[in-house]
Structure formats: C-alpha cells, structure tokens
Design an enzyme around this catalytic site. Structure first.
Site, PDB file in Angstrom:
ATOM      1  N   GLU A  78      -4.011  -6.546  -0.264  1.00 49.70           N
ATOM      2  CA  GLU A  78      -2.560  -6.481  -0.137  1.00 49.70           C
ATOM      3  C   GLU A  78      -1.952  -7.734   0.495  1.00 49.70           C
ATOM      4  O   GLU A  78      -2.382  -8.178   1.558  1.00 49.70           O
ATOM      5  CB  GLU A  78      -2.171  -5.264   0.687  1.00 49.70           C
ATOM      6  CG  GLU A  78      -0.693  -4.949   0.646  1.00 49.70           C
ATOM      7  CD  GLU A  78      -0.426  -3.488   0.926  1.00 49.70           C
ATOM      8  OE1 GLU A  78      -0.302  -2.716  -0.055  1.00 49.70           O
ATOM      9  OE2 GLU A  78      -0.357  -3.112   2.118  1.00 49.70           O
TER      10      GLU A  78
ATOM     11  N   LYS B 277       0.854  -8.949   2.458  1.00 55.78           N
ATOM     12  CA  LYS B 277       1.712  -8.199   3.376  1.00 55.78           C
ATOM     13  C   LYS B 277       2.041  -9.045   4.593  1.00 55.78           C
ATOM     14  O   LYS B 277       1.150  -9.474   5.318  1.00 55.78           O
ATOM     15  CB  LYS B 277       0.958  -6.926   3.783  1.00 55.78           C
ATOM     16  CG  LYS B 277       1.679  -5.965   4.677  1.00 55.78           C
ATOM     17  CD  LYS B 277       0.770  -4.760   4.901  1.00 55.78           C
ATOM     18  CE  LYS B 277       1.445  -3.650   5.675  1.00 55.78           C
ATOM     19  NZ  LYS B 277       0.522  -2.485   5.839  1.00 55.78           N
TER      20      LYS B 277
ATOM     21  N   LYS C  84       4.249  -3.012  -4.674  1.00 55.78           N
ATOM     22  CA  LYS C  84       4.257  -2.035  -3.566  1.00 55.78           C
ATOM     23  C   LYS C  84       5.703  -1.872  -3.104  1.00 55.78           C
ATOM     24  O   LYS C  84       6.172  -2.501  -2.165  1.00 55.78           O
ATOM     25  CB  LYS C  84       3.362  -2.553  -2.431  1.00 55.78           C
ATOM     26  CG  LYS C  84       3.137  -1.553  -1.294  1.00 55.78           C
ATOM     27  CD  LYS C  84       2.130  -0.509  -1.681  1.00 55.78           C
ATOM     28  CE  LYS C  84       1.742   0.368  -0.484  1.00 55.78           C
ATOM     29  NZ  LYS C  84       0.883  -0.329   0.489  1.00 55.78           N
TER      30      LYS C  84
ATOM     31  N   GLU D 137       0.395   7.967  -5.021  1.00 56.55           N
ATOM     32  CA  GLU D 137      -0.176   8.147  -3.690  1.00 56.55           C
ATOM     33  C   GLU D 137       0.043   9.564  -3.174  1.00 56.55           C
ATOM     34  O   GLU D 137       1.158  10.090  -3.216  1.00 56.55           O
ATOM     35  CB  GLU D 137       0.473   7.142  -2.733  1.00 56.55           C
ATOM     36  CG  GLU D 137      -0.030   7.200  -1.300  1.00 56.55           C
ATOM     37  CD  GLU D 137       0.647   6.148  -0.448  1.00 56.55           C
ATOM     38  OE1 GLU D 137       0.241   4.979  -0.524  1.00 56.55           O
ATOM     39  OE2 GLU D 137       1.582   6.500   0.303  1.00 56.55           O
TER      40      GLU D 137
ATOM     41  N   ASN E 115      -3.658   8.227   0.876  1.00 50.95           N
ATOM     42  CA  ASN E 115      -3.262   7.539   2.097  1.00 50.95           C
ATOM     43  C   ASN E 115      -3.816   8.320   3.284  1.00 50.95           C
ATOM     44  O   ASN E 115      -3.536   9.507   3.439  1.00 50.95           O
ATOM     45  CB  ASN E 115      -1.741   7.429   2.183  1.00 50.95           C
ATOM     46  CG  ASN E 115      -1.297   6.417   3.225  1.00 50.95           C
ATOM     47  OD1 ASN E 115      -1.843   6.362   4.320  1.00 50.95           O
ATOM     48  ND2 ASN E 115      -0.304   5.612   2.882  1.00 50.95           N
TER      49      ASN E 115
ATOM     50  N   GLU F 272      -6.763   4.524   0.959  1.00 51.32           N
ATOM     51  CA  GLU F 272      -5.757   3.624   1.522  1.00 51.32           C
ATOM     52  C   GLU F 272      -5.590   3.892   3.016  1.00 51.32           C
ATOM     53  O   GLU F 272      -5.639   5.039   3.448  1.00 51.32           O
ATOM     54  CB  GLU F 272      -4.399   3.831   0.845  1.00 51.32           C
ATOM     55  CG  GLU F 272      -4.403   3.765  -0.668  1.00 51.32           C
ATOM     56  CD  GLU F 272      -3.052   4.183  -1.232  1.00 51.32           C
ATOM     57  OE1 GLU F 272      -2.023   3.981  -0.563  1.00 51.32           O
ATOM     58  OE2 GLU F 272      -3.027   4.736  -2.338  1.00 51.32           O
ATOM     59  N   SER F 273      -5.360   2.834   3.777  1.00 51.38           N
ATOM     60  CA  SER F 273      -5.079   2.874   5.217  1.00 51.38           C
ATOM     61  C   SER F 273      -6.363   3.125   6.022  1.00 51.38           C
ATOM     62  O   SER F 273      -7.189   3.970   5.661  1.00 51.38           O
ATOM     63  CB  SER F 273      -4.039   3.924   5.592  1.00 51.38           C
ATOM     64  OG  SER F 273      -2.794   3.642   5.008  1.00 51.38           O
TER      65      SER F 273
END
Length: 352
Positions: free
Chosen positions: A139, A141, A202, A251, A274, A310-311
């Site tokens: 990502e 970011k 995103k 998601e 997530n 994710e995360s």
C-alpha cells in the site's frame, strides 16, 4: 450490462441528470428538498457494526430554492467512529467533484484509459509461483487518522517503484485526501511512471461516480466496504465496476458480513478480511482465522474465492499466519511505507 466506459444504466433511483448512485431501498422516504441518502446496511446479526451513510437528520443547514432553513443538531448527528466520519464527508466531496467534472466527462476519460490489468490474476500468479505463499498487495500510504503521518518524505511514484522492485504483486493507492493525505493524482502518477503492478484504488466508495474516477485515473480495481454498503449497493457498484473492465476487493470485518457475501454475484471480485474491530478499533490477526473457519468462510474457500488478510501484518510470520488461516493474499501498508528501503522491506516481508 454495458461494456464501454459509458455510464451504467439502471437502478440509480432518484438520481437526477447524470448522477449515479446505488439503489435506494423501496421503504426509504425522502422529504422534499433533502438530498438523497443511500441505504444504510441492515444486518441479520446484531453484532455487526452499521456505518450510517448520512447524519440521521441530514445536514444542519440546507438551501431549498430561494429559502434556507436549519435542522436542529442532536448527538445522533455526530459520527460514531472515524469510518462513519469519512463516509459522511464523501457526500460533500463528491458534490464538489461533480461540480468541476460532470459524470459524462469523467466517463469519456475512463473510456480513453488504457485497459485495466488483472489484479486478482496477478495475486494468484504470485502465490502459485511462491508455493502458496500469499500474494502481496503493498500500500502506497502517506498518513492515517489513527497513526498520523507515516512517511514525511512521501513520494508515491518512488514508493510504488520500490514495491514493484521488491516483488509486490499489486499495489493499493490511498486516494482519500482529507483523512489519509492521498489523492487520485497519485494513481495517475504511478501509472504514468510505468509501474506494471495492477493498482487498487483505496477509496471509500459510496457512489459509482468514484468508480469512474478511479478508472479515469488508471486504477485496475476498487475497494468496496461491506460495513458501509448494503447488498443492493454492492450488487450495483460491482456491476458498474465490471462494466469498466475492473475488479473489486470487497472488505468484510466479521462473520455476518462474510455471510452476506454468499448472496452476491462475485464475478470479478475477491474478498478482504480487515482485522480491525470496528467497535474497539483494536487489531487481531485471529479475526481472519475466525472468519475463515466459520461456515461462510468455509463456503468462500469451497467456491475458490481469493481472500486477502488486511491490517496488523508486519512480519513474515504474520504473512504465514494469514496463509494458515486460508488467505491467498495480504494487504500491507504501514509496516512497509515506514521503511527507508521499501524494496528490501517487501523482500523481508515475503521471506526472501
């Protein structure tokens, strides 16, 4: 379903002119002079968090022809979490974008864009080439509401090129400006620079306008969030995405949201779990394992759908934990973008 870059025809109920919105629930009643509000998500299971699409009493002030009036504010008109705050602001932002670039013009730009690349295929190919290790979505970011500024010397093109050199299969590019200091111009710059990795936009998508904008700026796939979008919204927006030759990453945050996915046409879609709890905002990799071990998670695997964790993924062992849970891909941002040498950070994450 249209296959050109023209606006998608169909269920943009109550949307005047060239505005495209997801379908409104038949039960929804709209008062005169109050702008349309897309449907809130209604879950069968009470444990799911519902992200409201608008303040319950609409805006505090609204023009109505030559008149103006104010609606008294209540505590319920305050966002309950950061995701709700972001979603509410999108309504304002989209109106600003429409004022400068109508959908008809944006659709022409999307039609002239280079063909979208196979986002899901790139992840599957990397996983197969690496003996089943999850494919990597790295990502791009700059900042986040929870962590603040992540990369002071932010250069989206340099970071994207580093990710690609390190071996990332795909890239995710934050386009939200207010909360993440991102922008659609970053998508376009990365695409112009010759980066070949497929790009995920995103963005916190609530209307098809944003999907056309993503395609016009070079995205190959878009993010859709189940906590924000009802199943009718998701059906409409995935159709809009497919009409532009793009793919979706939908998601989910919990088992009920995963159950909802089984009722959708997921052609051209992958799922993402997530690991952030929307109630507490705490992150746990166990969330992926629990969801994938659930009945709907098992059905998703039986159908052969690609799922990304994710995360909370920071190390190669975290990647392996996602793999053991049944995830064929991972999306990683913070732990990579904070590194001086992002190419080496990607290699380390992948266990090279």
């Amino acid at each position: 379903m249209q296959l050109s870059g023209a606006p998608v025809k169909g269920r943009a109920s109550g949307a005047p002119g060239n505005r495209l919105a997801a379908p409104r629930s038949r039960r929804q009643r709209v008062a005169p002079c109050v702008p349309r509000a897309m449907s809130s998500v209604t879950h069968e299971a009470s444990e799911s968090v519902v992200i409201r699409r608008r303040p319950p009493n609409s805006a505090s002030a609204r023009n109505c022809g030559p008149l103006g009036f104010k609606v008294p504010s209540t505590p319920e008109d305050e966002p309950r979490n950061i995701l709700e705050e972001i979603v509410w602001y999108k309504a304002v932002e989209i109106e600003q974008w429409r004022a400068s670039t109508p959908l008809s013009k944006l659709a022409e730009q999307a039609k002239r864009a280079k063909p979208a690349r196979d986002f899901i295929g790139a992840l599957r190919a990397q996983s197969e080439a690496r003996g089943g290790c999850p494919g990597l979505i790295a990502e791009v970011k700059k900042a986040s509401p929870s962590r603040g500024l992540l990369c002071p010397d932010f250069d989206p093109v340099k970071i994207a090129q580093g990710y690609e050199a390190g071996g990332a299969a795909c890239l995710s590019v934050l386009t939200d400006a207010k909360f993440f200091q991102g922008g659609f111009e970053n998508l376009a710059a990365i695409r112009r620079a010759g980066v070949t990795c497929p790009l995920l936009c995103k963005e916190f998508i609530v209307e098809a306008y944003q999907i056309f904008k993503a395609r016009a700026y070079g995205a190959d796939a878009v993010l859709l969030i189940a906590a924000v979008l009802s199943n009718p919204d998701l059906e409409y927006l995935t159709k809009a995405t497919r009409s532009l030759g793009m793919q979706c990453l939908i998601e989910v945050h919990d088992v009920p949201e995963m159950q909802r996915m089984l009722d959708l046409d997921l052609t051209g879609c992958m799922l993402g779990i997530n690991n952030r709890d929307l109630r507490t905002f705490k992150v746990s990799l166990q969330n992926s394992a629990d969801i994938m071990a659930s009945v709907p998670g098992q059905e998703v695997q039986r159908r052969g759908l690609l799922v990304a964790g994710e995360s909370g993924i920071f190390t190669h062992e975290d990647v392996q934990e996602a793999r053991r849970a049944g995830c064929g891909a991972v999306l990683v941002g913070e732990s990579l973008v904070r590194q001086g040498d992002v190419a080496q950070a990607v290699r380390t994450l992948l266990g090279e």
